[in-house]
Design an enzyme around this catalytic site. Structure first.
Site, PDB file in Angstrom:
ATOM      1  N   LYS A   1      38.637  35.674  32.650  1.00  0.00           N
ATOM      2  CA  LYS A   1      38.853  35.072  33.970  1.00  0.00           C
ATOM      3  C   LYS A   1      40.246  34.454  34.053  1.00  0.00           C
ATOM      4  CE  LYS A   1      33.991  34.114  34.790  1.00  0.00           C
ATOM      5  NZ  LYS A   1      32.915  33.176  34.579  1.00  0.00           N
TER       6      LYS A   1
ATOM      7  N   ASP B   1      34.597  35.460  27.860  1.00  0.00           N
ATOM      8  CA  ASP B   1      34.359  35.586  29.301  1.00  0.00           C
ATOM      9  C   ASP B   1      35.368  34.714  30.070  1.00  0.00           C
ATOM     10  OD1 ASP B   1      32.575  36.306  31.578  1.00  0.00           O
ATOM     11  OD2 ASP B   1      32.312  34.127  31.612  1.00  0.00           O
TER      12      ASP B   1
END
Ligand code: ADP
Ligand code: ASP
Ligand code: MG
Length: 819
Positions: free
Chosen positions: A682, A678
């Protein structure tokens, strides 16, 4: 003296007819009145249809019978309210009218054609019926009435079906044979008489013109046009729901508006009243108390630069061009002369300054005539190649802005064209009258609705519509819908109408182009079974000419993310907290931006990094101002910020993860966080934003678990095994502590390389104090060095994320809100 004209819409049934009679009676108590009436409702259209059917030798008796019955029904319904009405003259009129109609129709069927003078007599029959009925109704109210025969009084010139009235000669007729005092004079609209004493008509919708002419002949104090809307609006109220009523218009403005399509007034109406400076009031017979719109000498108190927007459709554009045109004297006159000889009227003309081409619009119905006439007139030039084959562009329409004050205002044209561009309307040609009172653009006909809505929103201080389709209505999506519901009222007070037109999840889909009711939306959604489909959303938007659709993707799905390009191409803005599209291949990344640019739509993804924090926006601002990102470090995961913060306080990894999970800080499967993927996504989004061409595989990911840790099995199995990692972390923490440092899970961009890993940071590092779910991002750039630009704040949670998504939705409106 006042002249009152009632259109077909004001006479369509007994109730409306009686309202008109009341309005006449009220006015007659104050002063002398003369009344002009149209045919009831759609009578004229029905008569035209009967002629067309008879020419094809079709069966028309049924249509005639229906028409006859509709007149008699109208009378009966009026009699029910006005029992004293005497129907003798009316019934006689209907009987003779029908007899004559049948005879004419018989002749037309035999001939297979209908001469114009017969056509005029047939299509004007409805008006005769109206006046006879109104006379009887007024007399039943004890008001003496007098019928005016326009064939005798109004002197007409020109073709039988499009005649013009000679006001001077007609005035003389009224002087020679004045109307009786103390009577309401009633004249059928739409007709006059030519020099042979034949009945002619004044063009479809010509009763407005009849009223203007009568007002001019009688030098009336006012000409009132009573219709079914409150007056003249700044655009057709059928096309734009918040069209604004105009208090006043100048004669010239009214002329341009009606010429370019505002059907509320016939274009010929203005000249006779302007000549004698007779004020003209447009009023609503359903709302007689309303002020209406006043048409007079000047533009009036509205003082608006742009008064209205109109559209004219069913047109064809003709382009005559070729090398032989340059400098050829008389070319334009030959082109237009041939059109005039063929009886083709020209709606709008543009000429390129190179004189290489002349373009003009004609009614689509005249295309064949124009083709033949140009072919004949320029046979030689076409053969010798001096002219290129004449080009005909079908299915075009004209959008026109009208306003006296446009001449002295700057930037109107540019706002007009940008509004059209915003909804992807291709401008085929542009024309501006020398008075600068009207600017027109020729556009494809199927874009009228979008064009007029976009112009209305951009050129008037009118409401902004945002039509949102939310896909994925779990945590963030559901919270967004709730926030929209709470904000709807406040936003509408600021002129922004936000509607949720679509809700979808993996189980069902709800759609409504007018906006779904949002109370109990979750219950309604649980009953929805229709499957999500891109095609259905796009079809709904196109069918309803929605100009600001916004797709909000709150799923984590690749499937939806892979369709963003199609949504953007179909005119949707796309707002998303879903990281998949921006971390898919570089090729797709570029494609999305290209499609968004070419279709002038926005792709907004502020919440993909740092939830509600303004990360992307700030980074974009830096880069576009010429700054360069040299280094980045940041804590980009709310859940890992929480977990690593707890490690400082002496908690074990497994305990911290357990608490984070039960508080809803982690993904349902904490491995999604602990794997580091995750954060890697980003980081990639930031790197790409800063101009680096990297793929997800280029990001080096050290997971937030000990190397080689077995992360297989179900969530429960994994959580049960997690304490095995605690010792590894305790040791790391101890080592860090001895150096006065703490552990943080950070993303870094250094020398063009992205890395996600556990870092040991001392108290001078901006990441040192970041815990409890907070995010921090430190951008070291050419301008921000050695002290970085730091953004920090709550970087997770459905509420802040939904609020960030909401703000992206609002920002699709762009400069218009000053945001
Ligand atoms: P009538 O039967 O009274 O002659 P029309 O149908 O000819 O009525 O004209 C009234 C209609 O004109 C309205 O119902 C409205 O839909 C349409 N219209 C088009 N443009 C405008 C505009 N700018 N302002 C008001 N009405 C308009
Ligand atoms: N009845 C005629 C028409 O429909 C004239 C009018 O109503 O203005 O064209
Ligand atoms: Mg009309």
């Amino acid at each position: 003296m006042r002249v009152l004209k009632f259109g077909g819409s004001s006479l369509a049934d007994a109730d409306r007819f009686l309202r008109a009679a009341d309005i006449i009676a009220n006015n007659a108590q104050q002063e002398e009145v003369a009344v002009v009436l149209s045919a009831p409702g759609k009578t004229t259209n029905k008569l035209v249809a009967i002629i067309e059917c008879a020419m094809r030798n079709g069966e028309v008796e049924l249509q005639i019978k229906e028409l006859e019955e509709s007149f008699r029904d109208l009378f009966q319904a009026i009699k029910a309210t006005l029992p004293t009405i005497d129907g003798t003259d009316f019934h006689n009129r209907v009987q003779t009218t029908m007899l004559q109609l049948r005879q004419f129709v018989h002749g037309i069927s035999l001939l297979g054609m209908c001469p114009d003078h017969v056509n005029a007599r047939i299509i004007s029959k409805g008006e005769r019926v109206s006046i006879e009925l109104m006379k009887a109704a007024l007399e039943a109210k004890a008001l003496p009435a007098h019928l005016i025969d326009p064939v005798k009084y109004l002197v007409a010139k020109g073709p039988h079906l499009e005649a013009m009235v000679d006001v001077d000669s007609s005035t003389q007729n009224f002087r020679n044979e004045p109307l009786p005092q103390g009577h309401v004079a009633i004249m059928p609209g739409f007709t006059a008489g030519n020099e042979k004493g034949e009945l002619v008509t004044l063009g479809r919708n010509g009763s407005d013109y009849s009223a203007a002419v009568l007002a001019a002949c009688l030098r009336a104090d006012c000409c009132e046009i009573w219709t079914d809307v409150d007056g003249v609006y700044n655009c057709d109220p059928r096309l734009v729901e918040d069209a604004r009523l105009l208090k006043s218009l100048s004669y010239q403005e009214a002329m341009e508006l009606s010429y370019f399509g505002a059907s509320v007034l016939h274009p010929k109406t203005i000249a006779p009243i302007a000549q004698f400076q007779i004020p003209c009031l447009i009023k609503n017979s359903f709302n007689p108390q309303g002020a209406g719109t006043l048409i007079g000498q000047d533009t009036g108190e509205d003082k608006l630069a742009i008064k209205g927007i109109t559209t004219l459709s069913e047109l064809t554009m003709v382009n005559v061009s070729g090398p032989g045109m340059k400098g050829m004297v008389g070319m334009a006159s030959r082109v237009f002369g041939s059109m005039s000889a063929a009886g083709v009227s020209i709606v709008l003309i543009t000429q390129s300054s190179s004189e290489y081409s002349i373009s003009f619009c004609i009614e689509a119905a005249d295309k064949l005539k124009a083709q033949r006439a140009l072919g004949d007139s320029f046979e030689l030039e076409l053969k010798d190649g001096l002219l290129e084959p004449v080009e005909f562009i079908d299915d075009v329409a004209i959008v026109t802005l009208v306003g006296d004050r446009m001449r002295t205002s700057r930037g109107v044209a540019s706002r007009f064209f940008s509004a059209l561009a915003e909804v992807n309307v291709n401008i085929v040609a542009i024309a501006q009258g020398s008075s600068e009172r009207a600017i027109s653009a020729v556009i494809p006909e199927d874009k009228i609705s979008e064009a007029i809505k976009a112009c209305h929103v951009n050129l008037f201080d009118s409401k902004h519509f945002l039509d949102v389709f939310v896909v994925g209505i779990g945590g963030v999506g559901g919270e967004l819908v709730d926030q929209i519901q709470r904000q709807q009222h406040k936003l509408s007070e600021k002129g922004i109408v936000i509607r949720v037109c679509g809700l979808a999840n993996s189980k069902g889909l709800l759609l409504d182009s007018e906006g779904l009711p949002l109370d109990h939306w979750r219950d309604r959604m649980s009953g929805a079974t229709e499957e999500f489909s891109l095609a259905r959303l796009i079809a709904l938007v196109q069918r309803n000419h929605i100009i600001n659709p916004v797709l909000v993707d709150c799923t984590a799905s690749d499937l939806i993310a892979n369709q963003y390009a199609d949504f953007l191409a179909a005119g949707f803005h796309v707002v998303t907290p879903n990281k998949k599209a921006n971390t898919s291949s570089m090729a797709y990344y570029h494609q999305l931006r290209e499609v968004a640019r070419s279709s002038r739509r926005k792709l907004m993804y502020e919440t993909t990094v740092g939830a509600g924090l303004p990360v992307i926006e700030n980074l974009q601002n830096l880069i576009s101002a010429g700054d360069e990102l040299e280094r980045f470090t940041g804590i980009l995961s709310g859940s890992l910020s929480f977990i690593f913060g707890k490690l400082d306080e002496g908690m074990t990894l497994s305990q911290a993860t357990e608490i984070a999970k039960s508080n809803g800080f982690t993904e349902p499967d904490p491995r999604d966080d602990l794997s580091g993927m995750d954060v890697a996504r980003k980081l990639l989004i930031l790197a790409r934003e800063a101009g680096m061409a990297l793929e997800l595989e280029d990001v080096v990911v050290d997971q937030a678990l000990p190397p080689g840790f077995d992360d297989s099995g179900s969530v429960d199995e994994f959580m049960a095994r997690l304490p095995q990692a605690d010792a590894y972390f305790s040791q790391l923490i101890d080592e860090a502590k001895q150096e006065g440092k703490v552990l943080r899970y950070v993303g870094e961009i250094i020398d063009g390389k992205c890395r996600v890993s556990i870092a040991c940071v001392d108290e001078n590092d901006p990441m040192f104090k970041i815990k409890d779910g907070e995010n921090a991002l430190a951008f070291y750039s050419r301008y921000y060095n050695p002290i970085p630009l730091v953004l920090r704040g709550y970087g997770a949670g459905t509420e802040v994320t939904a609020a960030g998504v909401f703000s992206d939705v609002m920002r699709t409106l762009g400069w218009k809100l000053g945001v």
